[in-house]
Design a protein around this motif. Structure first.
Motif, PDB file in Angstrom:
ATOM      1  N   UNK A 228       0.853  -1.194   0.000  1.00  0.00           N
ATOM      2  CA  UNK A 228       0.000   0.000   0.000  1.00  0.00           C
ATOM      3  C   UNK A 228       0.888   1.244   0.000  1.00  0.00           C
ATOM      4  N   UNK A 229       0.698   2.099  -1.012  1.00  0.00           N
ATOM      5  CA  UNK A 229       1.520   3.309  -1.164  1.00  0.00           C
ATOM      6  C   UNK A 229       3.011   2.985  -1.173  1.00  0.00           C
ATOM      7  N   UNK A 230       3.349   1.843  -1.733  1.00  0.00           N
ATOM      8  CA  UNK A 230       4.737   1.397  -1.743  1.00  0.00           C
ATOM      9  C   UNK A 230       5.627   2.297  -2.568  1.00  0.00           C
ATOM     10  N   UNK A 231       6.819   2.555  -2.065  1.00  0.00           N
ATOM     11  CA  UNK A 231       7.818   3.343  -2.775  1.00  0.00           C
ATOM     12  C   UNK A 231       9.150   2.609  -2.725  1.00  0.00           C
TER      13      UNK A 231
ATOM     14  N   UNK B  75       1.102  -4.544   3.569  1.00  0.00           N
ATOM     15  CA  UNK B  75       0.897  -5.459   2.461  1.00  0.00           C
ATOM     16  C   UNK B  75      -0.569  -5.359   2.040  1.00  0.00           C
ATOM     17  N   UNK B  76      -0.820  -5.300   0.741  1.00  0.00           N
ATOM     18  CA  UNK B  76      -2.201  -5.258   0.250  1.00  0.00           C
ATOM     19  C   UNK B  76      -2.986  -6.430   0.851  1.00  0.00           C
ATOM     20  N   UNK B  77      -4.184  -6.144   1.332  1.00  0.00           N
ATOM     21  CA  UNK B  77      -4.939  -7.145   2.099  1.00  0.00           C
ATOM     22  C   UNK B  77      -5.151  -8.448   1.340  1.00  0.00           C
ATOM     23  N   UNK B  78      -5.450  -8.355   0.040  1.00  0.00           N
ATOM     24  CA  UNK B  78      -5.705  -9.591  -0.703  1.00  0.00           C
ATOM     25  C   UNK B  78      -4.430 -10.396  -0.937  1.00  0.00           C
ATOM     26  N   UNK B  79      -3.265  -9.772  -0.730  1.00  0.00           N
ATOM     27  CA  UNK B  79      -1.991 -10.463  -0.943  1.00  0.00           C
ATOM     28  C   UNK B  79      -1.454 -11.098   0.345  1.00  0.00           C
ATOM     29  N   UNK B  80      -1.974 -10.685   1.479  1.00  0.00           N
ATOM     30  CA  UNK B  80      -1.406 -11.114   2.763  1.00  0.00           C
ATOM     31  C   UNK B  80      -1.373 -12.629   2.955  1.00  0.00           C
TER      32      UNK B  80
ATOM     33  N   UNK C 204       0.264  -6.435   9.753  1.00  0.00           N
ATOM     34  CA  UNK C 204       0.092  -6.476   8.302  1.00  0.00           C
ATOM     35  C   UNK C 204       1.109  -5.660   7.533  1.00  0.00           C
ATOM     36  N   UNK C 205       2.088  -5.087   8.236  1.00  0.00           N
ATOM     37  CA  UNK C 205       3.146  -4.347   7.553  1.00  0.00           C
ATOM     38  C   UNK C 205       4.328  -5.261   7.264  1.00  0.00           C
ATOM     39  N   UNK C 206       5.229  -4.764   6.436  1.00  0.00           N
ATOM     40  CA  UNK C 206       6.454  -5.484   6.154  1.00  0.00           C
ATOM     41  C   UNK C 206       7.570  -4.479   5.897  1.00  0.00           C
ATOM     42  N   UNK C 207       8.808  -4.922   6.065  1.00  0.00           N
ATOM     43  CA  UNK C 207       9.993  -4.077   5.881  1.00  0.00           C
ATOM     44  C   UNK C 207      10.726  -4.563   4.636  1.00  0.00           C
TER      45      UNK C 207
END
Length: 277
Positions: free
Chosen positions: A173-176, A187-192, A203-206
């Motif tokens: 989400x809003x990945x850069x 992480x996009x919810x449907x991808x988790x 639900x976050x990732x580094x």
């Protein structure tokens, strides 16, 4: 509050952070999502170890007018296949040579193997950036626990992924761009459900974003993995045993490989499979 004051006083929406606190990815995530921040840059050794790099860059700036953008930190030691082969022979290890070491490694990881990956120049900073790494799928039953056991770490410890640059916005989400694992994204919810091993509990990732221009071999490895699985990322953690620094030389790699519960190691163009005793 300090960041808000800086924005009010300068009007800038682009921030560069340093200091040990700048390695707190969740704090950086919150800052990036404030209304007054567009971009954040944090070099990968933002702690005290970064002083050496800062001193070098300061001198560079004094004598060069050209602008410098830090796109990678693969400035460490590098070893030829001949040097690597000499170390493997010294330790009586059997190995196979592959022109396409990235392809064979991608195939092994896709089949569920956890692999030590030693390539090119060593990265700078406290986090593995794809040249001295332990790699696995970002999914699979108990994969996070397995990798933590291999490294003899507490089982709750999280992992981050290396993801190819062009897929960042599709998965985060809003990945850069985040080349040094210093920012967090949701992480996009449907991808988790597809990548549970690289997610935090919220639900976050580094992530570490990988481009063909900065690390061609590692990019090819992940690209090949994606061709087989549809997943454009790998779980990436540092290649070292408990209480040991990240490996630097082929000798370090062999010593750690022999101590750790790893079955495969890709070092240069050589693939080593641990022999069962």
């Amino acid at each position: 509050a300090v960041s808000a004051d800086l924005y009010r006083n300068t009007g800038t929406r682009n921030f560069s952070l340093a200091g040990g606190c700048a390695l707190n990815c969740l704090a950086n995530h919150k800052l990036l999502n404030t209304s007054f921040v567009d971009n954040i840059f944090i070099q990968p050794a933002a702690n005290d170890a970064g002083s050496a790099l800062g001193a070098a860059l300061l001198e560079h700036a004094k004598y060069n007018n050209s602008k410098f953008k830090m796109e990678h930190v693969y400035y460490g030691a590098e070893f030829s296949n001949d040097q690597i082969k000499s170390v493997l022979n010294k330790h009586n290890l059997s190995y196979d040579y592959y022109d396409d070491i990235a392809g064979i490694t991608a195939d092994l990881v896709a089949k569920g193997n956890i692999i030590a990956w030693f390539q090119g120049r060593m990265e700078f900073g406290p986090r593995a950036l794809g040249n001295r790494s332990i790699l696995s799928t970002p999914y699979g039953k108990g994969i996070k626990t397995k990798v933590n056991k291999i490294k003899r770490r507490e089982l709750w410890r999280p992992f981050g992924p290396s993801i190819i640059k062009e897929d960042v916005k599709k998965w985060l989400v809003n990945g850069t761009e985040s080349a040094f694992m210093t920012l967090c994204f949701e992480v996009e919810k449907e991808k988790r459900p597809l990548v549970p091993a690289i997610m935090h509990i919220d639900g976050t990732t580094r992530p570490q974003t990988i481009s063909k221009e900065t690390n061609k071999l590692y990019y090819r490895l992940i690209k090949e993995f994606k061709k087989q699985t549809g997943i454009p990322m790998l779980l990436n953690t540092s290649f070292n045993d408990k209480s040991e620094p990240i490996v630097c030389s082929p000798e370090d790699a062999v010593i750690n490989f022999n101590k750790m519960n790893l079955n495969y190691m890709a070092v240069g163009n050589f693939l080593i499979k641990k022999q069962k005793k």
